[in-house]
Design an enzyme around this catalytic site. Structure first.
Site, PDB file in Angstrom:
ATOM      1  N   LEU A  17      46.929  39.705  34.320  1.00  0.00           N
ATOM      2  CA  LEU A  17      47.349  39.965  35.705  1.00  0.00           C
ATOM      3  C   LEU A  17      48.868  40.127  35.793  1.00  0.00           C
ATOM      4  O   LEU A  17      49.375  41.055  36.428  1.00  0.00           O
ATOM      5  CB  LEU A  17      46.896  38.818  36.616  1.00  0.00           C
ATOM      6  CG  LEU A  17      47.288  38.994  38.073  1.00  0.00           C
ATOM      7  CD1 LEU A  17      46.404  40.025  38.759  1.00  0.00           C
ATOM      8  CD2 LEU A  17      47.223  37.681  38.827  1.00  0.00           C
ATOM      9  N   VAL A  88      49.943  23.582  30.886  1.00  0.00           N
ATOM     10  CA  VAL A  88      49.871  23.072  32.270  1.00  0.00           C
ATOM     11  C   VAL A  88      49.277  21.667  32.367  1.00  0.00           C
ATOM     12  O   VAL A  88      49.394  21.015  33.398  1.00  0.00           O
ATOM     13  CB  VAL A  88      49.078  24.009  33.215  1.00  0.00           C
ATOM     14  CG1 VAL A  88      49.801  25.312  33.409  1.00  0.00           C
ATOM     15  CG2 VAL A  88      47.663  24.216  32.760  1.00  0.00           C
ATOM     16  N   ASP A 178      44.064  37.881  48.231  1.00  0.00           N
ATOM     17  CA  ASP A 178      42.855  38.670  48.050  1.00  0.00           C
ATOM     18  C   ASP A 178      43.346  40.113  48.008  1.00  0.00           C
ATOM     19  O   ASP A 178      43.725  40.667  49.040  1.00  0.00           O
ATOM     20  CB  ASP A 178      41.899  38.460  49.226  1.00  0.00           C
ATOM     21  CG  ASP A 178      40.606  39.231  49.043  1.00  0.00           C
ATOM     22  OD1 ASP A 178      40.631  40.284  48.366  1.00  0.00           O
ATOM     23  OD2 ASP A 178      39.570  38.792  49.580  1.00  0.00           O
ATOM     24  N   HIS A 179      43.378  40.683  46.809  1.00  0.00           N
ATOM     25  CA  HIS A 179      44.083  41.972  46.692  1.00  0.00           C
ATOM     26  C   HIS A 179      43.410  43.087  47.482  1.00  0.00           C
ATOM     27  O   HIS A 179      44.017  44.106  47.753  1.00  0.00           O
ATOM     28  CB  HIS A 179      44.305  42.358  45.224  1.00  0.00           C
ATOM     29  CG  HIS A 179      43.054  42.677  44.480  1.00  0.00           C
ATOM     30  ND1 HIS A 179      42.235  41.718  43.953  1.00  0.00           N
ATOM     31  CD2 HIS A 179      42.481  43.862  44.184  1.00  0.00           C
ATOM     32  CE1 HIS A 179      41.213  42.298  43.364  1.00  0.00           C
ATOM     33  NE2 HIS A 179      41.333  43.589  43.488  1.00  0.00           N
ATOM     34  N   HIS A 241      36.319  39.186  48.894  1.00  0.00           N
ATOM     35  CA  HIS A 241      36.566  40.571  49.313  1.00  0.00           C
ATOM     36  C   HIS A 241      35.606  41.036  50.414  1.00  0.00           C
ATOM     37  O   HIS A 241      36.030  41.551  51.438  1.00  0.00           O
ATOM     38  CB  HIS A 241      36.429  41.537  48.129  1.00  0.00           C
ATOM     39  CG  HIS A 241      37.150  41.081  46.893  1.00  0.00           C
ATOM     40  ND1 HIS A 241      38.426  40.569  46.933  1.00  0.00           N
ATOM     41  CD2 HIS A 241      36.781  41.068  45.586  1.00  0.00           C
ATOM     42  CE1 HIS A 241      38.800  40.269  45.694  1.00  0.00           C
ATOM     43  NE2 HIS A 241      37.818  40.553  44.871  1.00  0.00           N
TER      44      HIS A 241
HETATM   45  P1  NAD Z   1      44.352  35.810  31.415  1.00  0.00           P
HETATM   46  O1  NAD Z   1      43.335  35.036  30.667  1.00  0.00           O
HETATM   47  O2  NAD Z   1      44.727  37.166  30.931  1.00  0.00           O
HETATM   48  O3  NAD Z   1      45.705  34.971  31.485  1.00  0.00           O
HETATM   49  C1  NAD Z   1      45.717  33.571  31.589  1.00  0.00           C
HETATM   50  C2  NAD Z   1      47.106  33.021  31.341  1.00  0.00           C
HETATM   51  O4  NAD Z   1      47.049  31.590  31.373  1.00  0.00           O
HETATM   52  C3  NAD Z   1      47.713  33.374  29.995  1.00  0.00           C
HETATM   53  O5  NAD Z   1      49.091  33.601  30.200  1.00  0.00           O
HETATM   54  C4  NAD Z   1      47.484  32.103  29.149  1.00  0.00           C
HETATM   55  O6  NAD Z   1      48.414  31.934  28.112  1.00  0.00           O
HETATM   56  C5  NAD Z   1      47.695  31.063  30.209  1.00  0.00           C
HETATM   57  N1  NAD Z   1      47.087  29.764  29.878  1.00  0.00           N
HETATM   58  C6  NAD Z   1      45.792  29.491  29.561  1.00  0.00           C
HETATM   59  N2  NAD Z   1      45.640  28.153  29.338  1.00  0.00           N
HETATM   60  C7  NAD Z   1      46.854  27.580  29.529  1.00  0.00           C
HETATM   61  C8  NAD Z   1      47.353  26.242  29.498  1.00  0.00           C
HETATM   62  N3  NAD Z   1      46.568  25.180  29.196  1.00  0.00           N
HETATM   63  N4  NAD Z   1      48.655  26.035  29.783  1.00  0.00           N
HETATM   64  C9  NAD Z   1      49.471  27.061  30.089  1.00  0.00           C
HETATM   65  N5  NAD Z   1      49.060  28.354  30.146  1.00  0.00           N
HETATM   66  C10 NAD Z   1      47.769  28.594  29.879  1.00  0.00           C
HETATM   67  O7  NAD Z   1      43.860  35.846  32.945  1.00  0.00           O
HETATM   68  P2  NAD Z   1      44.202  36.940  34.065  1.00  0.00           P
HETATM   69  O8  NAD Z   1      43.251  38.074  33.950  1.00  0.00           O
HETATM   70  O9  NAD Z   1      45.643  37.240  34.042  1.00  0.00           O
HETATM   71  O10 NAD Z   1      43.799  36.177  35.412  1.00  0.00           O
HETATM   72  C11 NAD Z   1      44.612  35.169  35.995  1.00  0.00           C
HETATM   73  C12 NAD Z   1      44.131  34.881  37.403  1.00  0.00           C
HETATM   74  O11 NAD Z   1      44.243  36.061  38.181  1.00  0.00           O
HETATM   75  C13 NAD Z   1      42.666  34.437  37.512  1.00  0.00           C
HETATM   76  O12 NAD Z   1      42.566  33.495  38.547  1.00  0.00           O
HETATM   77  C14 NAD Z   1      41.943  35.704  37.910  1.00  0.00           C
HETATM   78  O13 NAD Z   1      40.765  35.435  38.648  1.00  0.00           O
HETATM   79  C15 NAD Z   1      42.988  36.370  38.796  1.00  0.00           C
HETATM   80  N6  NAD Z   1      42.848  37.821  38.911  1.00  0.00           N
HETATM   81  C16 NAD Z   1      43.084  38.617  37.822  1.00  0.00           C
HETATM   82  C17 NAD Z   1      42.983  39.988  37.949  1.00  0.00           C
HETATM   83  C18 NAD Z   1      43.269  40.911  36.781  1.00  0.00           C
HETATM   84  O14 NAD Z   1      43.291  42.119  37.015  1.00  0.00           O
HETATM   85  N7  NAD Z   1      43.517  40.415  35.597  1.00  0.00           N
HETATM   86  C19 NAD Z   1      42.632  40.556  39.182  1.00  0.00           C
HETATM   87  C20 NAD Z   1      42.394  39.712  40.275  1.00  0.00           C
HETATM   88  C21 NAD Z   1      42.519  38.347  40.117  1.00  0.00           C
END
Ligand code: NAD
Length: 483
Positions: A17, A88, A178-179, A241
C-alpha cells in the site's frame, strides 16, 4: 492551506500500500505545495532498511506511477523520508521512534504535529494504538491517525479497537479510510442527487423500484487465501465499500456540505437501517464459492484455504431503510471474486409508468464507477422509420484528458487528512451500524454452518456469480440489470 508542517509516521513503510499508493500520492501533494518544506515521513517496518534504501524505494514508486517527473523534485521529496526498523510488538522500538520524530520535528519545524498511518495487517492496529498511547508518541500540535480497513472483524472487535484508538485520539482526529469514498464517481453521487431537479424529484419509492450495486472482481484470492478465509466477501467488501455507497444513495439531503452535516445525514439514515432476522438472511442473501477452471483453482483448493471452508467468495443481499427518501425501496448488492470482468456499477431502476404507447422500457440511471467513470440514463423515444418506442442512453462521461487529471482516491483522501476534512471518512457511529448489520448476517450463517447444512452455492468462475443471486428479488419482475 499550503505547506502544512507535520511529521508523518507510516507503520508498514515497506508494504504494498505504501509503495503503490501512499508514496506516489504524497509526491503529488508535495508538488502542489500542500506539504513542502516542513514535513518528514518516517517509514517503519521490520526489515533492516537504511534511510537511503527507503528513499530509493520512494523514488522507484514515483517513477513507476508517473510518466514524466523532474528528477530534482523527486530527489528533494525523497530526502524528507527516514526509515526506522521497528517491530510493532516491541515496546522499546516506540521509544526510538519517538526520539526520531522529535529530532525531525526540530529539524523541519513541524510544530509538534503528528500524522500516524496504519498501513499494515489489521491484527496489529490495536497493538500500535495501545503503544502510541502508553509510550506517549503524540506531539504537542495536532495528532491525527489514519486507519486502514478492515476496522475490526465484527462489532465486538471493532469496539475494542476503537477503545484502544480513542485512548489517544479524539473521534475528529481518527480518519477511518475507505478508498471508495475517494473515487470520482462515488464523490459524484451527492452532486448528482442534490443539484438536478430531474433526479432529485424522482428520488423516492414513488419512482424508484430498486437499486442494484455490483462490485465485481475478476481475480480470485491469489496469495491472500490465508487472510481471506478468515474474512469473506461480506466483511471484505460489504461492511465498508458497499455500505458507504448505500448510505450516500439513501441518506437525506444534508443541510450543508460541512463534514458534520454530511455525517449527521448519514447517521439519521442509518438509525432506520433494518437489521435482518435469520429468516430474512435465508431469503434475502446468497453466498457462494468459486469453482476451478482449466487454469485456476477452486476456492477450496487455493493455498492456505481450509478445504472444508464455509467462507464466501461471493455474496448477494438486500438492505432497506424505514426512513429517508428511499424508505422501503430495496437496495440489492452483490460482490465477489472471479466475475467475468472487474467492474463497480450502480443501477437505479425506475418504475414503469402507464402510457398510451403500451410497451416502454423502464428508465434506469447507471453510475459506472470502475474501470470507466460515467453516468447514463436510459430514455425512451420514437423509432425513426417505424411505429414504436426505442431506448437510448443519455451519457455523462469524461474525456480522456479530463480522466487523466482525476487524482487517485488515496491522493484525495490524504489531502483531506492534511487539511482536516473528515467528510469522506467513516465515522464511528456509521461503522458501528454497518457491523450490526454484518454481524446479524454472519451469525445467521454461523448457525446454518453449525447445523451442518449451509447453503453455499459453488459457482462457475468468470461469469456473474451464482445464478441463485436472482432469487433475492422481491418480485418476479425484478432482475439484475447488469448481466
Ligand atoms: P503488506 O503485507 O504489503 O505490508 C505490510 C507491512 O507491515 C510491511 O511493511 C511489513 O514489513 C510490515 N510489518 C508486518 N509485520 C510487522 C511487525 N511485526 N512490525 C513492524 N512491521 C511489520 O500489506 P499492504 O497490502 O500494504 O496492506 C496494508 C493495509 O492496507 C492493510 O490493512 C490492508 O487491508 C490495507 N489496504 C491495502 C491495499 C493495497 O492496495 N495494498 C488497499 C486497500 C487497503
Amino acid at each position: 492551506m499550503k505547506n502544512i508542517p507535520v511529521i508523518m509516521i507510516i507503520f508498514g513503510g515497506s508494504g504494498d500500500l505504501a509503495h503503490r499508493k501512499l508514496y506516489p500520492s504524497l509526491f503529488n501533494l508535495y508538488e502542489q505545495g500542500l506539504i513542502h518544506d516542513n514535513f518528514a515521513v518516517i517509514g517503519t517496518a521490520r526489515r533492516p532498511w537504511s534511510h537511503e534504501y527507503l528513499r530509493g524505494q520512494v523514488s522507484d514508486a514515483i517513477h513507476e506511477t508517473h510518466d514524466q517527473v523532474d528528477e530534482n523534485e523527486v530527489k528533494d521529496f525523497a530526502s524528507h523520508f527516514y526509515y526506522q526498523s521497528h517491530d510493532v510488538t516491541n515496546v522499546e522500538h516506540y521509544e526510538t521512534l519517538k526520539k526520531l520524530a522529535q529530532e525531525l520535528d526540530d529539524r523541519y519545524s513541524a510544530q509538534g504535529n503528528r500524522l500516524f498511518y496504519m498501513a499494515m495487517a489489521p491484527r496489529f492496529f490495536g497493538t500500535i494504538a495501545t503503544h502510541i498511547n502508553d509510550q506517549h508518541l503524540t506531539g504537542s500540535g495536532f495528532n491525527r491517525i489514519v486507519v486502514e480497513k478492515p476496522f475490526g472483524h465484527d462489532l465486538a472487535s471493532a469496539e475494542e479497537l476503537n477503545k484502544e484508538i480513542t485512548a489517544s485520539f479524539d473521534e475528529n482526529d481518527i480518519f477511518r479510510i475507505d478508498h471508495y469514498l475517494g473515487k470520482e464517481m462515488i464523490q459524484n453521487i451527492m452532486p448528482m442527487r442534490f443539484t438536478n431537479p430531474l433526479i432529485k424529484n424522482i428520488w423516492s419509492g414513488d419512482y424508484i423500484k430498486n437499486i442494484q450495486i455490483t462490485l465485481a472482481e475478476r481475480l480470485g484470492v491469489e496469495a491472500r487465501g490465508g487472510y481471506y478465509d478468515t474474512s469473506g466477501a461480506l466483511r471484505d467488501m460489504v461492511q465498508n465499500h458497499i455500505f458507504q455507497i448505500i448510505t450516500l444513495l439513501a441518506m437525506p439531503e444534508p443541510k450543508d456540505l460541512s463534514s458534520d452535516s454530511v455525517h449527521q445525514a448519514k447517521q439519521d439514515l442509518l438509525k432506520s437501517l433494518i437489521i435482518p432476522t435469520p429468516e430474512e438472511v435465508k431469503n434475502d442473501f446468497v453466498r457462494g464459492q468459486y469453482l476451478g477452471s482449466d487454469t485456476t483453482f477452486a476456492y477450496k483448493k487455493e493455498p492456505n484455504v481450509d478445504p472444508n471452508s464455509t467462507t464466501e467468495t461471493f455474496v448477494a443481499g438486500k438492505a432497506k431503510f424505514t426512513s429517508g427518501p428511499l424508505a422501503g425501496v430495496p437496495i440489492y448488492f452483490r460482490t465477489g471474486k472471479e466475475f467475468k470482468e472487474k467492474k463497480t456499477r450502480i443501477d437505479i431502476v425506475l418504475k414503469h409508468i402507464n402510457n398510451p404507447y403500451g410497451q416502454a422500457h423502464s428508465n434506469n440511471i447507471t453510475i459506472e464507477v470502475d474501470p470507466e467513470s460515467k453516468i447514463y440514463i436510459t430514455i425512451n423515444g420514437k423509432k425513426i422509420d417505424e411505429p414504436g418506442i426505442r431506448r437510448e442512453d443519455l451519457t455523462y462521461a469524461f474525456s480522456k484528458e479530463e480522466m487523466a487529471k482525476v487524482p487517485d482516491g488515496y491522493e484525495r483522501l490524504l489531502h483531506d487528512v492534511f487539511v482536516n476534512d473528515s467528510t469522506n471518512f467513516t465515522h464511528w457511529s456509521e461503522l458501528k451500524r454497518y457491523w450490526e448489520f454484518i454481524d446479524a448476517v454472519e451469525n445467521a450463517w454461523q448457525k446454518e454452518n453449525e447445523a451442518g447444512n449451509p447453503e453455499i452455492t459453488q459457482y462457475l468462475p468468470y461469469r456473474m456469480g451464482p445464478k441463485e443471486s436472482n432469487d433475492i428479488f422481491e418480485s418476479p419482475t425484478e432482475h439484475w440489470i447488469y448481466e
